[in-house]
Each structure stands twice: as C-alpha cells, then as structure tokens.
Write a protein that holds these residues in place. Structure first.
Motif, PDB file in Angstrom:
ATOM      1  N   LEU A  33       0.860  -1.187   0.000  1.00  0.00           N
ATOM      2  CA  LEU A  33       0.000   0.000   0.000  1.00  0.00           C
ATOM      3  C   LEU A  33       0.888   1.226   0.000  1.00  0.00           C
ATOM      4  O   LEU A  33       1.409   1.618   1.042  1.00  0.00           O
ATOM      5  N   GLY A  34       1.079   1.802  -1.172  1.00  0.00           N
ATOM      6  CA  GLY A  34       2.006   2.923  -1.272  1.00  0.00           C
ATOM      7  C   GLY A  34       3.392   2.423  -0.917  1.00  0.00           C
ATOM      8  O   GLY A  34       3.879   1.470  -1.482  1.00  0.00           O
ATOM      9  N   GLY A  35       4.024   3.053   0.050  1.00  0.00           N
ATOM     10  CA  GLY A  35       5.338   2.619   0.501  1.00  0.00           C
ATOM     11  C   GLY A  35       5.277   1.661   1.670  1.00  0.00           C
ATOM     12  O   GLY A  35       6.302   1.357   2.276  1.00  0.00           O
ATOM     13  N   ASN A  36       4.095   1.179   2.009  1.00  0.00           N
ATOM     14  CA  ASN A  36       3.929   0.303   3.173  1.00  0.00           C
ATOM     15  C   ASN A  36       3.694  -1.138   2.764  1.00  0.00           C
ATOM     16  O   ASN A  36       3.083  -1.414   1.737  1.00  0.00           O
ATOM     17  N   THR A  37       4.155  -2.056   3.592  1.00  0.00           N
ATOM     18  CA  THR A  37       3.918  -3.480   3.416  1.00  0.00           C
ATOM     19  C   THR A  37       3.118  -3.948   4.622  1.00  0.00           C
ATOM     20  O   THR A  37       3.532  -3.741   5.764  1.00  0.00           O
ATOM     21  N   ARG A  38       1.978  -4.564   4.361  1.00  0.00           N
ATOM     22  CA  ARG A  38       1.111  -5.037   5.433  1.00  0.00           C
ATOM     23  C   ARG A  38       0.581  -6.428   5.101  1.00  0.00           C
ATOM     24  O   ARG A  38       0.427  -6.792   3.945  1.00  0.00           O
ATOM     25  N   TRP A  39       0.307  -7.192   6.141  1.00  0.00           N
ATOM     26  CA  TRP A  39      -0.310  -8.505   6.000  1.00  0.00           C
ATOM     27  C   TRP A  39      -1.704  -8.460   6.588  1.00  0.00           C
ATOM     28  O   TRP A  39      -1.965  -7.717   7.538  1.00  0.00           O
ATOM     29  N   ARG A  40      -2.590  -9.279   6.048  1.00  0.00           N
ATOM     30  CA  ARG A  40      -3.937  -9.410   6.627  1.00  0.00           C
ATOM     31  C   ARG A  40      -3.803 -10.256   7.887  1.00  0.00           C
ATOM     32  O   ARG A  40      -3.323 -11.394   7.833  1.00  0.00           O
ATOM     33  N   ARG A  41      -4.223  -9.698   9.023  1.00  0.00           N
ATOM     34  CA  ARG A  41      -4.097 -10.395  10.308  1.00  0.00           C
ATOM     35  C   ARG A  41      -4.721 -11.787  10.252  1.00  0.00           C
ATOM     36  O   ARG A  41      -4.112 -12.769  10.681  1.00  0.00           O
ATOM     37  N   ALA A  42      -5.919 -11.893   9.715  1.00  0.00           N
ATOM     38  CA  ALA A  42      -6.617 -13.181   9.677  1.00  0.00           C
ATOM     39  C   ALA A  42      -5.835 -14.215   8.867  1.00  0.00           C
ATOM     40  O   ALA A  42      -5.779 -15.391   9.251  1.00  0.00           O
ATOM     41  N   GLU A  43      -5.214 -13.794   7.764  1.00  0.00           N
ATOM     42  CA  GLU A  43      -4.422 -14.719   6.952  1.00  0.00           C
ATOM     43  C   GLU A  43      -3.190 -15.186   7.703  1.00  0.00           C
ATOM     44  O   GLU A  43      -2.803 -16.359   7.608  1.00  0.00           O
ATOM     45  N   VAL A  44      -2.556 -14.294   8.445  1.00  0.00           N
ATOM     46  CA  VAL A  44      -1.364 -14.673   9.217  1.00  0.00           C
ATOM     47  C   VAL A  44      -1.751 -15.670  10.306  1.00  0.00           C
ATOM     48  O   VAL A  44      -1.077 -16.691  10.492  1.00  0.00           O
ATOM     49  N   ILE A  45      -2.845 -15.405  10.998  1.00  0.00           N
ATOM     50  CA  ILE A  45      -3.310 -16.316  12.051  1.00  0.00           C
ATOM     51  C   ILE A  45      -3.592 -17.693  11.470  1.00  0.00           C
ATOM     52  O   ILE A  45      -3.177 -18.723  12.021  1.00  0.00           O
ATOM     53  N   GLU A  46      -4.284 -17.742  10.335  1.00  0.00           N
ATOM     54  CA  GLU A  46      -4.613 -19.014   9.687  1.00  0.00           C
ATOM     55  C   GLU A  46      -3.348 -19.738   9.229  1.00  0.00           C
ATOM     56  O   GLU A  46      -3.202 -20.946   9.408  1.00  0.00           O
ATOM     57  N   TRP A  47      -2.402 -18.993   8.649  1.00  0.00           N
ATOM     58  CA  TRP A  47      -1.152 -19.565   8.157  1.00  0.00           C
ATOM     59  C   TRP A  47      -0.351 -20.177   9.311  1.00  0.00           C
ATOM     60  O   TRP A  47       0.178 -21.286   9.204  1.00  0.00           O
ATOM     61  N   ILE A  48      -0.274 -19.457  10.431  1.00  0.00           N
ATOM     62  CA  ILE A  48       0.440 -19.976  11.602  1.00  0.00           C
ATOM     63  C   ILE A  48      -0.255 -21.225  12.130  1.00  0.00           C
ATOM     64  O   ILE A  48       0.394 -22.215  12.469  1.00  0.00           O
ATOM     65  N   ALA A  49      -1.600 -21.197  12.203  1.00  0.00           N
ATOM     66  CA  ALA A  49      -2.361 -22.337  12.698  1.00  0.00           C
ATOM     67  C   ALA A  49      -2.155 -23.589  11.843  1.00  0.00           C
ATOM     68  O   ALA A  49      -2.191 -24.711  12.350  1.00  0.00           O
ATOM     69  N   LYS A  50      -1.870 -23.391  10.547  1.00  0.00           N
ATOM     70  CA  LYS A  50      -1.616 -24.509   9.642  1.00  0.00           C
ATOM     71  C   LYS A  50      -0.179 -24.995   9.710  1.00  0.00           C
ATOM     72  O   LYS A  50       0.220 -25.899   8.989  1.00  0.00           O
ATOM     73  N   GLY A  51       0.639 -24.366  10.549  1.00  0.00           N
ATOM     74  CA  GLY A  51       2.022 -24.788  10.703  1.00  0.00           C
ATOM     75  C   GLY A  51       3.000 -24.052   9.812  1.00  0.00           C
ATOM     76  O   GLY A  51       4.083 -24.551   9.535  1.00  0.00           O
ATOM     77  N   CYS A  52       2.632 -22.867   9.330  1.00  0.00           N
ATOM     78  CA  CYS A  52       3.484 -22.031   8.488  1.00  0.00           C
ATOM     79  C   CYS A  52       3.960 -22.751   7.225  1.00  0.00           C
ATOM     80  O   CYS A  52       5.159 -22.778   6.934  1.00  0.00           O
ATOM     81  N   PRO A  53       3.001 -23.306   6.435  1.00  0.00           N
ATOM     82  CA  PRO A  53       3.423 -24.004   5.215  1.00  0.00           C
ATOM     83  C   PRO A  53       3.982 -23.027   4.172  1.00  0.00           C
ATOM     84  O   PRO A  53       3.610 -21.856   4.146  1.00  0.00           O
ATOM     85  N   ARG A  54       4.863 -23.522   3.333  1.00  0.00           N
ATOM     86  CA  ARG A  54       5.422 -22.711   2.250  1.00  0.00           C
ATOM     87  C   ARG A  54       4.269 -22.376   1.298  1.00  0.00           C
ATOM     88  O   ARG A  54       3.532 -23.266   0.879  1.00  0.00           O
ATOM     89  N   PRO A  55       4.081 -21.091   0.967  1.00  0.00           N
ATOM     90  CA  PRO A  55       2.992 -20.713   0.059  1.00  0.00           C
ATOM     91  C   PRO A  55       3.178 -21.330  -1.325  1.00  0.00           C
ATOM     92  O   PRO A  55       4.310 -21.534  -1.776  1.00  0.00           O
TER      93      PRO A  55
END
Length: 76
Positions: free
Chosen positions: A50-72
């Motif tokens: 977003l412009g000069g900013n990098t952000r992650w969607r909180r819900a996606e990060v939570i889900e990704w961690i819950a799945k064991g941080c699989p390689r995208p």
C-alpha cells in the motif's frame, strides 16, 4: 441467505485488520529481520503493498500460523 450475500464475520475492532512486519514477527516469535528473510525466500505468505507500506492481513497470518506455516504455493 441468498448466494449473492456475503456472510457476516465477527471482527474484533480492537485489533487492526492489516499488520506490519513487527506485528507478524511478534505473532511468530521471531525478529522482524527474520520475517523479511522468510518473505524474500518465498516461505512467508504474500503481503499487501500500500504505497510505501507493506502489510499482512491479520486473519491470513493467524490461519497460516495455525496450519504450521506451510510454504505458500507459487503463483507461477
């Protein structure tokens, strides 16, 4: 509910929907530098730019961690 309707999702308004690398690092228990290294090596889910900013969607990060941080999956 009609198929055209979007289901309502409960959102904790005290938590931001988009988070920075420092927040991702805290959630993962690693340093912010590690977050950037994981992103560079393709091991972290893709952020939003977003412009000069990098952000992650909180819900996606939570889900990704819950799945064991699989390689995208590669987009290529």
């Amino acid at each position: 509910m009609n198929h055209d309707e979007t289901p309502m999702v409960a959102v904790d308004e005290s938590e931001p929907l988009l988070i920075a690398a420092d927040d991702v690092a805290r959630m993962m228990g690693v340093s912010p530098r590690t977050v950037w290294r994981l992103l560079s090596s393709g091991q972290l889910i893709a952020p939003l730019r977003l412009g000069g900013n990098t952000r992650w969607r909180r819900a996606e990060v939570i889900e990704w961690i819950a799945k064991g941080c699989p390689r995208p999956a590669s987009d290529q």
